[in-house]
Design an enzyme around this catalytic site. Sequence first.
Site, PDB file in Angstrom:
ATOM      1  N   ASP A 141       0.840  -1.196   0.000  1.00 35.81           N
ATOM      2  CA  ASP A 141       0.000   0.000   0.000  1.00 35.81           C
ATOM      3  C   ASP A 141       0.874   1.243   0.000  1.00 35.81           C
ATOM      4  O   ASP A 141       1.963   1.252   0.591  1.00 35.81           O
ATOM      5  CB  ASP A 141      -0.906   0.016   1.238  1.00 35.81           C
ATOM      6  CG  ASP A 141      -0.113   0.131   2.535  1.00 35.81           C
ATOM      7  OD1 ASP A 141      -0.009   1.253   3.070  1.00 35.81           O
ATOM      8  OD2 ASP A 141       0.402  -0.895   3.008  1.00 35.81           O
ATOM      9  N   SER A 142       0.418   2.289  -0.688  1.00 36.53           N
ATOM     10  CA  SER A 142       1.089   3.585  -0.713  1.00 36.53           C
ATOM     11  C   SER A 142       2.547   3.409  -1.134  1.00 36.53           C
ATOM     12  O   SER A 142       2.820   2.894  -2.214  1.00 36.53           O
ATOM     13  CB  SER A 142       0.960   4.246   0.663  1.00 36.53           C
ATOM     14  OG  SER A 142       1.305   5.604   0.603  1.00 36.53           O
ATOM     15  N   ALA A 143       3.513   3.814  -0.293  1.00 34.63           N
ATOM     16  CA  ALA A 143       4.916   3.603  -0.644  1.00 34.63           C
ATOM     17  C   ALA A 143       5.228   2.123  -0.795  1.00 34.63           C
ATOM     18  O   ALA A 143       6.086   1.733  -1.599  1.00 34.63           O
ATOM     19  CB  ALA A 143       5.825   4.231   0.416  1.00 34.63           C
ATOM     20  N   TYR A 185      -2.558  -1.174  -3.258  1.00 34.97           N
ATOM     21  CA  TYR A 185      -3.537  -0.278  -2.649  1.00 34.97           C
ATOM     22  C   TYR A 185      -2.984   1.150  -2.689  1.00 34.97           C
ATOM     23  O   TYR A 185      -1.930   1.428  -2.108  1.00 34.97           O
ATOM     24  CB  TYR A 185      -3.797  -0.660  -1.190  1.00 34.97           C
ATOM     25  CG  TYR A 185      -4.358  -2.031  -0.940  1.00 34.97           C
ATOM     26  CD1 TYR A 185      -5.460  -2.501  -1.648  1.00 34.97           C
ATOM     27  CD2 TYR A 185      -3.798  -2.861   0.024  1.00 34.97           C
ATOM     28  CE1 TYR A 185      -5.981  -3.758  -1.404  1.00 34.97           C
ATOM     29  CE2 TYR A 185      -4.319  -4.115   0.290  1.00 34.97           C
ATOM     30  CZ  TYR A 185      -5.411  -4.566  -0.433  1.00 34.97           C
ATOM     31  OH  TYR A 185      -5.926  -5.819  -0.182  1.00 34.97           O
ATOM     32  N   HIS A 245      -7.172   7.583   1.062  1.00 37.61           N
ATOM     33  CA  HIS A 245      -5.936   6.848   0.816  1.00 37.61           C
ATOM     34  C   HIS A 245      -5.859   5.609   1.713  1.00 37.61           C
ATOM     35  O   HIS A 245      -6.008   5.690   2.930  1.00 37.61           O
ATOM     36  CB  HIS A 245      -4.763   7.787   1.099  1.00 37.61           C
ATOM     37  CG  HIS A 245      -3.421   7.229   0.810  1.00 37.61           C
ATOM     38  ND1 HIS A 245      -3.001   6.884  -0.451  1.00 37.61           N
ATOM     39  CD2 HIS A 245      -2.369   6.964   1.636  1.00 37.61           C
ATOM     40  CE1 HIS A 245      -1.765   6.446  -0.410  1.00 37.61           C
ATOM     41  NE2 HIS A 245      -1.355   6.467   0.853  1.00 37.61           N
TER      42      HIS A 245
END
Length: 344
Positions: free
Chosen positions: A181-183, A209, A304
């Site tokens: 997810d994200s980074a 994600y 997010h």
Amino acid sequence: MLEDEVTSALPGMTPRVPRPTPVLERDPSVQSRIMGGALRFTLRPLMHRIPGRPLPIRAARAAIDRAAALLPTDRRVRVERVRDPQLRSGLVVKAEWVIPDGDHADDAAVLYLHGGGYVVCSPQTHRSLTTRIAVDNAMPVLVPHYRLAPEHPFPAALEDALESYRWLLARGFTRIVLAGDSAGGHLAASLAAEISRHELPSPVGMVLYSPWVDLSCELSLAEDALVRDPYISPRSALRVARLVTGQKMDPRLALLSLEWSELPPVLIQLGGAEVLRPEGEAFAELLMAAGAPVELQVWPGQMHVFQLLNKLLPDADEAMRETSAFIRAVVGDRQQPTNLTVVA
């Protein structure tokens, strides 16, 4: 949605702006709307003011980890510590091994790379995701304690992720799903490219994600004026990105400048109300153009990595069921996957 290409602020990055993407035909739940509104007026102002300097980041990291330690772990899994020296590379694989109760295949696993901007969070902060994936799919999940910036700028995290993948291969796991997810989504995609360069067996699928695809933050800075993201501040993200990249830009960071082919199936879930949506769409478009089987889901009104709240939000719970359906589909094919080919 922007229609023109954006020139990157960091060397080697040229984000490609996607065509408009249809969203899923569902309204956000009341719980999601309340949660998003609460975060917009509480967490978002704090995130916007976080400076891109080592000391505040380390303080935030410690506070987040202490808070995560207070959260209970799902009783349907057991969590084992992994600390395994890798003699070939000289690195040490440090990870959590999340193992669900009951029977599960001995050759299928998920390698999950947590988010946190490459500077904060840990396997423990993301157990609401990793335990859910383990239970829903009856599969163990390996969650590396990869090295964080600014102490360890890129490619330290990628090196740790690659060694974790080798760790799974060495133990007979031939059906591996990359997820993040994200980074961590950026890291999972970077890892897929690195797996190809090292001519290792390809993963059978990839789940992303809200991936932080564009570390130049050009796309998110432009989108910030068009949406009301509940907590992501692109300007703060850009300050953090400069700590991650270090003094010299590594071309492996520029996911939108790579040429991709021979890809496994990919699931990308984005929040309709997050500023990272355009770059997630751009990445999906790039992979689709390369012939990859990509399932792109944009969840209306969601923030997010809303999937972290899968025990609170019905939307997040449904997104996790979609994830499980995807993982079961790609893992169900017992044929050996082809190698992934990526050209920088």
